[in-house]
Every structure is written in structure tokens, then in C-alpha cells.
Design a protein around this motif. Structure first.
Motif, mmCIF file in Angstrom:
data_model
loop_
_atom_site.group_PDB
_atom_site.id
_atom_site.type_symbol
_atom_site.label_atom_id
_atom_site.label_comp_id
_atom_site.label_asym_id
_atom_site.label_seq_id
_atom_site.Cartn_x
_atom_site.Cartn_y
_atom_site.Cartn_z
ATOM 1 N N UNK A 7 0.812 -1.223 0.000
ATOM 2 C CA UNK A 7 0.000 0.000 0.000
ATOM 3 C C UNK A 7 0.844 1.271 0.000
ATOM 4 N N UNK A 8 1.987 1.246 0.672
ATOM 5 C CA UNK A 8 2.826 2.446 0.737
ATOM 6 C C UNK A 8 3.388 2.794 -0.641
ATOM 7 N N UNK A 9 3.881 1.771 -1.364
ATOM 8 C CA UNK A 9 4.435 2.025 -2.696
ATOM 9 C C UNK A 9 3.333 2.457 -3.656
ATOM 10 N N UNK A 10 2.181 1.828 -3.538
ATOM 11 C CA UNK A 10 1.088 2.162 -4.449
ATOM 12 C C UNK A 10 0.580 3.577 -4.181
ATOM 13 N N UNK A 11 0.546 3.949 -2.906
ATOM 14 C CA UNK A 11 0.153 5.319 -2.581
ATOM 15 C C UNK A 11 1.142 6.304 -3.199
ATOM 16 N N UNK A 12 2.433 5.976 -3.118
ATOM 17 C CA UNK A 12 3.445 6.876 -3.675
ATOM 18 C C UNK A 12 3.286 6.997 -5.196
ATOM 19 N N UNK A 13 3.007 5.873 -5.852
ATOM 20 C CA UNK A 13 2.775 5.918 -7.300
ATOM 21 C C UNK A 13 1.578 6.826 -7.624
#
Ligand SMILES: [Zn+2]
Length: 79
Positions: A7-13
């Protein structure tokens, strides 16, 4: 390599409006992916829309059946 939920990486994307993200430690470039609702195969990003600098919509295309589909952000993964 298996896709993983991050979720953290996807939020950043989404926040930066990009469908790939480079891991600063390994230099590995992660891409958004999602499982096809019909056959469970991983799909590539077919196209995406942006609202300002953020992603607003991502459309995936299954590598198996070539159907295009969308999923909620919670169901997206990185690979
Ligand atoms: Zn499919």
C-alpha cells in the motif's frame, strides 16, 4: 518474481502520478499490476489518467485473455 501488496508504494505511485517506482536500495523498478478477475493472471497497465500530478484511474490489460479491466486501489499490487 511474485507480485506483492504494498500500500505504501502504491500510494506513492498514485501521489506522484507514475505507474512505476524505483526502489532506492535495489534500483529495481516496480510496476503496478493487478490480477485479472476472469483468470487470475497478472495484468500490465494498459493506460492511466491523471488528475493534476496524481493518478486518478488505471486500466489494466490481462496478459492472458487481453481483457481490459479496472480494480479498486486496495487490489492493486506491485511486481
Ligand atoms: Zn484475463
Amino acid at each position: 518474481m511474485d507480485a506483492k501488496k504494498s500500500p505504501a508504494m502504491i500510494k506513492k505511485m498514485f501521489d506522484t502520478g507514475k505507474v512505476t517506482l524505483v526502489d532506492p536500495d535495489t534500483k529495481y523498478r516496480y510496476s503496478l499490476t493487478a490480477k485479472c478477475p476472469d483468470d487470475g493472471e497478472y495484468a500490465d497497465v494498459a493506460r492511466f489518467d491523471k488528475a493534476g500530478s496524481s493518478l486518478s484511474r488505471v486500466v489494466f490489460k490481462c496478459t492472458q485473455c487481453e481483457e481490459e479491466f479496472e480494480v479498486p486501489r486496495e487490489q492493486m499490487m506491485v511486481i
